[in-house]
Design a protein around this motif. Sequence first.
Motif, short mmCIF file in Angstrom:
data_model
loop_
_atom_site.label_atom_id
_atom_site.label_comp_id
_atom_site.label_asym_id
_atom_site.label_seq_id
_atom_site.Cartn_x
_atom_site.Cartn_y
_atom_site.Cartn_z
N ALA A 74 0.84 -1.21 0.00
CA ALA A 74 0.00 0.00 0.00
C ALA A 74 0.87 1.25 0.00
O ALA A 74 0.53 2.25 -0.65
N ASN A 75 1.99 1.20 0.70
CA ASN A 75 2.90 2.35 0.74
C ASN A 75 3.48 2.63 -0.64
O ASN A 75 3.57 3.79 -1.07
N LEU A 76 3.86 1.59 -1.37
CA LEU A 76 4.36 1.78 -2.73
C LEU A 76 3.29 2.42 -3.62
O LEU A 76 3.58 3.24 -4.49
N GLY A 77 2.04 2.03 -3.40
CA GLY A 77 0.95 2.56 -4.20
C GLY A 77 0.69 4.04 -3.98
O GLY A 77 0.11 4.70 -4.84
N ASP A 78 1.11 4.58 -2.83
CA ASP A 78 0.85 5.99 -2.54
C ASP A 78 1.53 6.93 -3.53
O ASP A 78 1.06 8.06 -3.73
N ILE A 79 2.62 6.49 -4.15
CA ILE A 79 3.31 7.35 -5.11
C ILE A 79 2.40 7.64 -6.31
O ILE A 79 2.17 8.80 -6.69
N TRP A 80 1.87 6.58 -6.92
CA TRP A 80 1.02 6.75 -8.10
C TRP A 80 -0.32 7.38 -7.73
O TRP A 80 -0.89 8.14 -8.50
N ILE A 81 -0.81 7.08 -6.55
CA ILE A 81 -2.03 7.71 -6.06
C ILE A 81 -1.83 9.22 -5.98
O ILE A 81 -2.68 10.00 -6.40
N GLY A 82 -0.67 9.64 -5.45
CA GLY A 82 -0.38 11.07 -5.36
C GLY A 82 -0.29 11.72 -6.72
O GLY A 82 -0.80 12.84 -6.92
N VAL A 83 0.32 11.05 -7.69
CA VAL A 83 0.41 11.59 -9.05
C VAL A 83 -0.99 11.81 -9.62
O VAL A 83 -1.28 12.86 -10.21
N ASN A 84 -1.88 10.85 -9.44
CA ASN A 84 -3.23 10.98 -9.99
C ASN A 84 -4.04 12.04 -9.26
O ASN A 84 -4.86 12.73 -9.88
N ASN A 85 -3.82 12.21 -7.96
CA ASN A 85 -4.49 13.31 -7.27
C ASN A 85 -4.03 14.65 -7.82
O ASN A 85 -4.85 15.56 -8.01
N ILE A 86 -2.75 14.78 -8.11
CA ILE A 86 -2.24 16.02 -8.71
C ILE A 86 -2.86 16.23 -10.09
O ILE A 86 -3.28 17.34 -10.44
N LEU A 87 -2.93 15.17 -10.89
CA LEU A 87 -3.51 15.27 -12.24
C LEU A 87 -4.98 15.68 -12.19
O LEU A 87 -5.50 16.27 -13.13
N GLN A 88 -5.65 15.34 -11.09
CA GLN A 88 -7.05 15.72 -10.93
C GLN A 88 -7.21 17.10 -10.29
O GLN A 88 -8.33 17.55 -10.05
N GLY A 89 -6.11 17.75 -10.03
CA GLY A 89 -6.17 19.09 -9.44
C GLY A 89 -6.32 19.09 -7.94
O GLY A 89 -6.49 20.16 -7.33
N LYS A 90 -6.21 17.93 -7.31
CA LYS A 90 -6.34 17.85 -5.85
C LYS A 90 -4.93 17.91 -5.25
O LYS A 90 -4.35 16.90 -4.81
N ILE A 91 -4.38 19.10 -5.26
CA ILE A 91 -2.98 19.30 -4.89
C ILE A 91 -2.74 18.90 -3.43
O ILE A 91 -1.75 18.23 -3.10
N GLY A 92 -3.65 19.32 -2.55
CA GLY A 92 -3.47 18.99 -1.14
C GLY A 92 -3.44 17.49 -0.89
O GLY A 92 -2.61 16.99 -0.13
N ALA A 93 -4.36 16.77 -1.54
CA ALA A 93 -4.39 15.31 -1.38
C ALA A 93 -3.13 14.69 -1.94
O ALA A 93 -2.58 13.74 -1.37
N GLY A 94 -2.65 15.22 -3.08
CA GLY A 94 -1.43 14.68 -3.67
C GLY A 94 -0.23 14.88 -2.77
O GLY A 94 0.59 13.96 -2.59
N VAL A 95 -0.10 16.07 -2.21
CA VAL A 95 1.00 16.34 -1.29
C VAL A 95 0.91 15.42 -0.07
O VAL A 95 1.92 14.89 0.42
N SER A 96 -0.32 15.17 0.40
CA SER A 96 -0.52 14.27 1.53
C SER A 96 -0.06 12.86 1.19
O SER A 96 0.56 12.17 2.00
N ASP A 97 -0.36 12.41 -0.04
CA ASP A 97 0.05 11.07 -0.47
C ASP A 97 1.57 10.94 -0.49
O ASP A 97 2.14 9.93 -0.04
N PHE A 98 2.25 11.96 -1.03
CA PHE A 98 3.71 11.93 -1.05
C PHE A 98 4.27 11.99 0.37
O PHE A 98 5.30 11.36 0.68
N GLY A 99 3.60 12.74 1.23
CA GLY A 99 4.01 12.79 2.63
C GLY A 99 3.85 11.44 3.31
O GLY A 99 4.70 11.02 4.10
N ARG A 100 2.73 10.76 3.01
CA ARG A 100 2.53 9.41 3.55
C ARG A 100 3.67 8.50 3.15
O ARG A 100 4.20 7.75 3.97
N PHE A 101 4.05 8.55 1.87
CA PHE A 101 5.12 7.67 1.40
C PHE A 101 6.43 7.98 2.11
O PHE A 101 7.15 7.06 2.52
#
Length: 286
Positions: A74-101
């Motif tokens: 699940a931790n490895l998956g947070d990288i791609w999840i963060g990229v897709n959140n950024i692509l969707q314009g959800k910058i805060g969620a994307g930054v959170s995903d990278f922070g989780r990783f």
Amino acid sequence: MLRCVCVLLLAGALGGLSGCATTGGNPDDPLEGYNRAMYSFNDGVDKAIIKPVASGYKAVLPDFARTGVSNFFANLGDIWIGVNNILQGKIGAGVSDFGRFAINTTAGLLGVLDVASNAGLDKHNEDFGQTLGFWGVGSGAYLVLPILGPSNLRDGFSRLAVDWQGDPLWYVGNVPTRNELYVVRVVDTRANLLDASQLLEDAALDRYSYLRGAYQQRRRSLIYDGNPPREPDPDRTSKSPSGTEPDAQAGREPAALVAQAAPAPIAEVLSPRDSSGAAPAKFQAE
């Protein structure tokens, strides 16, 4: 190899849609003949190989060890999840995903411990299919992929052409090690769904139709982060026979009701949840 086979099947499905659409079959599943055959194949492989291995894996490994394995992937998956959140314009969620990783990879011992959730960084669930859906790309026909299971034309294309490139395991240089990690991830995922799949076998008369509806509802719910807009009932007219407006709620139940009607463990699989157990919200009701 499997990805190549899936790509060829996806191309064939795209080419055959126009012919299938005129055969008078199910308009919600124009590829139903192929899909049912592939579902039977996948079900046979699962019963013969994947499920027994997953059952043995669950029986041998204690809960804390399996939790650590699940957390690692699940931790490895947070990288791609963060990229897709950024692509969707959800910058805060994307930054959170990278922070989780970053937190789980360091303080969490390569992700074995989910320290980030305890620190208030919620787990998200995003992929490129959801990104396309977020920007208005339709799902297309329902499609069952070999081994990979339920999908649709949009998600199938996304998984086979894009998502795999965002998977960190793909970049493991040692091929045997990479393949072993893929196998462990598949077995661990299947082991986590053993109870839900058993309830599905007990509850559903037509498991293919049940899974098709569950997948379609779950994907729509994921795209809207658990808060999809109501769908109008195409069988209802805008006016009742007496000339009055029909009940605004009739035929327009939220997609989440499919999950609510399912047995409890299956509902947890169908309903997107963050780490706190609450469904996240992306859109506010207008």
